[in-house]
Design a protein around this motif. Structure first.
Motif, PDB file in Angstrom:
ATOM      1  N   GLN A 153      -2.257  10.794   4.804  1.00 25.34           N
ATOM      2  CA  GLN A 153      -1.008  10.960   4.063  1.00 25.34           C
ATOM      3  C   GLN A 153      -1.140  12.111   3.067  1.00 25.34           C
ATOM      4  O   GLN A 153      -2.003  12.097   2.204  1.00 25.34           O
ATOM      5  CB  GLN A 153      -0.662   9.659   3.330  1.00 25.34           C
ATOM      6  CG  GLN A 153       0.560   9.707   2.447  1.00 25.34           C
ATOM      7  CD  GLN A 153       1.838   9.992   3.212  1.00 25.34           C
ATOM      8  OE1 GLN A 153       2.247  11.140   3.360  1.00 25.34           O
ATOM      9  NE2 GLN A 153       2.455   8.941   3.718  1.00 25.34           N
ATOM     10  N   GLN A 154      -0.286  13.105   3.189  1.00 26.00           N
ATOM     11  CA  GLN A 154      -0.315  14.251   2.284  1.00 26.00           C
ATOM     12  C   GLN A 154       0.593  14.069   1.073  1.00 26.00           C
ATOM     13  O   GLN A 154       0.417  14.725   0.049  1.00 26.00           O
ATOM     14  CB  GLN A 154       0.110  15.517   3.044  1.00 26.00           C
ATOM     15  CG  GLN A 154      -0.779  15.835   4.230  1.00 26.00           C
ATOM     16  CD  GLN A 154      -2.220  16.097   3.833  1.00 26.00           C
ATOM     17  OE1 GLN A 154      -2.479  16.806   2.869  1.00 26.00           O
ATOM     18  NE2 GLN A 154      -3.163  15.499   4.564  1.00 26.00           N
ATOM     19  N   ASN A 155       1.575  13.183   1.184  1.00 25.28           N
ATOM     20  CA  ASN A 155       2.545  12.960   0.107  1.00 25.28           C
ATOM     21  C   ASN A 155       1.998  11.885  -0.831  1.00 25.28           C
ATOM     22  O   ASN A 155       2.028  10.696  -0.519  1.00 25.28           O
ATOM     23  CB  ASN A 155       3.893  12.533   0.700  1.00 25.28           C
ATOM     24  CG  ASN A 155       4.974  12.402  -0.361  1.00 25.28           C
ATOM     25  OD1 ASN A 155       4.699  12.401  -1.558  1.00 25.28           O
ATOM     26  ND2 ASN A 155       6.214  12.297   0.086  1.00 25.28           N
ATOM     27  N   THR A 156       1.468  12.305  -1.985  1.00 26.24           N
ATOM     28  CA  THR A 156       0.849  11.335  -2.899  1.00 26.24           C
ATOM     29  C   THR A 156       1.863  10.344  -3.449  1.00 26.24           C
ATOM     30  O   THR A 156       1.535   9.185  -3.688  1.00 26.24           O
ATOM     31  CB  THR A 156       0.172  12.068  -4.068  1.00 26.24           C
ATOM     32  OG1 THR A 156       1.133  12.913  -4.720  1.00 26.24           O
ATOM     33  CG2 THR A 156      -0.975  12.930  -3.570  1.00 26.24           C
ATOM     34  N   ALA A 157       3.112  10.786  -3.655  1.00 21.80           N
ATOM     35  CA  ALA A 157       4.128   9.867  -4.183  1.00 21.80           C
ATOM     36  C   ALA A 157       4.399   8.739  -3.197  1.00 21.80           C
ATOM     37  O   ALA A 157       4.608   7.585  -3.585  1.00 21.80           O
ATOM     38  CB  ALA A 157       5.411  10.627  -4.491  1.00 21.80           C
ATOM     39  N   ALA A 158       4.379   9.079  -1.899  1.00 19.47           N
ATOM     40  CA  ALA A 158       4.658   8.066  -0.878  1.00 19.47           C
ATOM     41  C   ALA A 158       3.500   7.096  -0.694  1.00 19.47           C
ATOM     42  O   ALA A 158       3.672   6.033  -0.091  1.00 19.47           O
ATOM     43  CB  ALA A 158       4.976   8.746   0.452  1.00 19.47           C
ATOM     44  N   SER A 159       2.320   7.441  -1.196  1.00 24.29           N
ATOM     45  CA  SER A 159       1.148   6.602  -0.973  1.00 24.29           C
ATOM     46  C   SER A 159       0.831   5.679  -2.136  1.00 24.29           C
ATOM     47  O   SER A 159      -0.100   4.894  -2.066  1.00 24.29           O
ATOM     48  CB  SER A 159      -0.071   7.483  -0.688  1.00 24.29           C
ATOM     49  OG  SER A 159      -0.389   8.272  -1.814  1.00 24.29           O
ATOM     50  N   ARG A 160       1.615   5.754  -3.214  1.00 18.83           N
ATOM     51  CA  ARG A 160       1.262   4.971  -4.399  1.00 18.83           C
ATOM     52  C   ARG A 160       1.331   3.469  -4.161  1.00 18.83           C
ATOM     53  O   ARG A 160       0.509   2.714  -4.689  1.00 18.83           O
ATOM     54  CB  ARG A 160       2.171   5.374  -5.563  1.00 18.83           C
ATOM     55  CG  ARG A 160       1.766   6.708  -6.179  1.00 18.83           C
ATOM     56  CD  ARG A 160       2.738   7.189  -7.209  1.00 18.83           C
ATOM     57  NE  ARG A 160       2.383   8.525  -7.687  1.00 18.83           N
ATOM     58  CZ  ARG A 160       3.239   9.377  -8.201  1.00 18.83           C
ATOM     59  NH1 ARG A 160       4.507   9.050  -8.309  1.00 18.83           N
ATOM     60  NH2 ARG A 160       2.839  10.572  -8.597  1.00 18.83           N
ATOM     61  N   ASP A 161       2.308   3.024  -3.390  1.00 18.69           N
ATOM     62  CA  ASP A 161       2.381   1.582  -3.150  1.00 18.69           C
ATOM     63  C   ASP A 161       1.201   1.102  -2.313  1.00 18.69           C
ATOM     64  O   ASP A 161       0.694  -0.008  -2.509  1.00 18.69           O
ATOM     65  CB  ASP A 161       3.710   1.205  -2.491  1.00 18.69           C
ATOM     66  CG  ASP A 161       3.940   1.923  -1.177  1.00 18.69           C
ATOM     67  OD1 ASP A 161       3.335   3.001  -0.976  1.00 18.69           O
ATOM     68  OD2 ASP A 161       4.730   1.435  -0.355  1.00 18.69           O
ATOM     69  N   VAL A 162       0.707   1.954  -1.401  1.00 14.67           N
ATOM     70  CA  VAL A 162      -0.483   1.592  -0.626  1.00 14.67           C
ATOM     71  C   VAL A 162      -1.706   1.563  -1.541  1.00 14.67           C
ATOM     72  O   VAL A 162      -2.547   0.659  -1.436  1.00 14.67           O
ATOM     73  CB  VAL A 162      -0.696   2.585   0.533  1.00 14.67           C
ATOM     74  CG1 VAL A 162      -1.989   2.270   1.280  1.00 14.67           C
ATOM     75  CG2 VAL A 162       0.486   2.536   1.490  1.00 14.67           C
ATOM     76  N   GLU A 163      -1.811   2.533  -2.444  1.00 13.25           N
ATOM     77  CA  GLU A 163      -2.931   2.541  -3.393  1.00 13.25           C
ATOM     78  C   GLU A 163      -2.916   1.292  -4.260  1.00 13.25           C
ATOM     79  O   GLU A 163      -3.972   0.709  -4.544  1.00 13.25           O
ATOM     80  CB  GLU A 163      -2.859   3.795  -4.260  1.00 13.25           C
ATOM     81  CG  GLU A 163      -3.123   5.084  -3.488  1.00 13.25           C
ATOM     82  CD  GLU A 163      -2.833   6.322  -4.316  1.00 13.25           C
ATOM     83  OE1 GLU A 163      -2.191   6.171  -5.389  1.00 13.25           O
ATOM     84  OE2 GLU A 163      -3.223   7.423  -3.907  1.00 13.25           O
TER      85      GLU A 163
END
Length: 458
Positions: A149-159
């Motif tokens: 995933q390159q979009n860090t904003a889109a990955s925050r819920d996964v983090e």
């Protein structure tokens, strides 16, 4: 809907075959064998739905429609059915229940085999494993998704989800360590007397962070029950075990929530603070003119002493020390009726702890007074009242008001027990603590000199 379901099942079987059918080599422009395998999983699920009677659940109706779309894509020459496969997997997950999650996992497995670099496929696999309670496997799949995933904003819920699963596992690990330490101490005493086995009941409980979530909850519940029966609810280790159990259950029910107003700081709880302090030497420096002057003087022995510690702790509003004076941990206690209206916490610190009650005032103070970039970590709500929290020290509130911040920090460090050494520097004269707090410190003082009171925690 019964006829539609039956007709769709017939179409799926015609394209993909029945259960146990060997996967065919891809003929010309026909469906990929992985898609055929996915369709067979869908066919098995449709057969189970047909046998369960009339369908009245809208979520299952949407799943059936999604399987229909996947079937159409697989039977259309040249069509790319991969997106339809992922949508069907998500609908299976949304339909609820273990059967839906197992179908989603089966489809995700085929999707990751078809496209190993599909971030959507790895996220679907993580979600399915998560729904089935297979937390450690879910973390691995989520991490594969994040790597793609390159979009860090889109990955925050996964983090956040990874952080929650790991935090729940940390509670289990700490509980096992707590029980294991107690077992060793107790067994050693009993073996010398020829008895032994007094704690075998609790030790026999099968608990691991790798257990499926439902089994882990049941094993954790049984462990707390057995240990409480053996030692009583007043035992400090039992109290800590019960607190870990409560934290584990809360994490099982909801994710750790990221506050967008924390300015990018990482929230840390009790396990995170333990790791931050582990095996480090700590000094708590009083904010007095004399100490500040000595600390800033070139070649000062006090400055060299402070610099020699792994972590430097300062408390509340630091008025005398230089703005650039090293601060690894800053602690502050909220006071007054409107603690959110105080000065901003802009002194740079690696970690910041904010003590205060009630919870709404604490939250508002964080959102009003934290400065983005001034801290890398911020203590979460589990650390906001360590003296009185039942999961920590569980002391009765003092009628005279909140304890001093320095005392609260010392008690918390003593409770956590992972720091290699803790020293107080400059706490004499105007910086002296109240009598009750000095009494506690005096009982734990190892050595003293002109500048420091040395406390051996363990």
């Amino acid at each position: 809907m019964g006829q539609t379901l039956t007709g769709l099942l017939t179409s799926v079987r015609a394209i993909a075959g029945r259960p146990g059918t060997q996967t065919r080599a891809r003929p010309g422009d026909g469906p990929d064998p992985g898609l055929l395998a996915a369709l067979r999983h869908c066919g098995d699920h449709l057969a189970a739905l047909a046998a369960s009677g009339p369908l009245t659940d809208a979520r299952r109706t949407r799943l059936i429609a999604s399987i229909g779309a996947l079937t159409t894509a697989c039977s259309t020459p040249g069509a790319d059915a991969f997106d339809a496969l992922l949508r069907t997997g998500q609908q299976a997950l949304d339909s609820g229940g273990d059967a839906g999650a197992r179908l989603a996992l089966a489809l995700a497995d085929e999707a990751t085999a078809l496209r190993a670099r599909s971030k959507g496929a790895w996220r679907l696999r993580g979600n399915a494993l998560d729904a089935l309670g297979r937390s450690e496997e879910a973390i691995t799949a989520y991490e594969r998704h994040l790597a793609l995933q390159q979009n860090t904003a889109a990955s925050r819920d996964v983090e956040r989800r990874i952080a929650t699963l790991r935090a729940a596992g940390d509670r289990i690990d700490e509980a096992l360590a707590l029980v294991g330490n107690g077992e060793e101490a107790r067994d050693g005493k009993e073996d010398r007397g020829g008895g032994g086995g007094g704690a075998a009941g609790a030790g026999a409980v099968r608990l691991s962070r790798r257990l499926p979530a439902a089994e882990a909850r049941a094993a954790f519940t049984e462990l707390v029950r057995l240990r409480t029966t053996e030692r009583g609810a007043a035992d400090p280790a039992v109290r800590r075990l019960a607190a870990l159990y409560a934290e584990h259950r809360r994490l099982s029910d909801r994710d750790l929530m990221a506050d967008p107003l924390l300015g990018g700081a990482e929230p840390i709880g009790v396990p995170g603070l333990r790791r931050f302090l582990a095996d480090r030497t700590v000094c708590l420096v009083a904010d007095t003119p004399h100490t500040a002057e000595q600390e800033q003087r070139p070649g000062s022995s006090l400055a060299a002493l402070i610099e020699g510690y792994d972590l430097v702790v300062r408390c509340d509003a630091v008025r005398h020390a230089a703005p650039t004076a090293r601060t690894d941990l800053h602690a502050v206690t909220l006071r007054g009726d409107s603690p959110w209206k105080g000065p901003l916490w802009d002194r740079r610190a690696t970690a910041r702890l904010v003590f205060g009650d009630p919870l709404p005032h604490w939250r508002l103070a964080l959102r009003s007074r934290l400065v983005p970039g001034s801290q890398d970590r911020i203590g979460d709500a589990t650390l906001r009242r360590p003296l009185h929290d039942p999961a920590l020290l569980a002391e009765a509130a003092d009628a005279d008001g909140p304890a001093s911040t320095a005392y609260t920090v010392l008690r918390l460090l003593d409770f956590l027990g992972t720091a290699a050494r803790v020293d107080l520097i400059g706490f004499e004269g105007p910086a002296a603590l109240p009598p009750r707090e000095r009494e506690w410190i005096g009982a734990r003082t190892g050595t003293t000199d002109d500048t420091a009171v040395r406390i051996t925690l363990r």
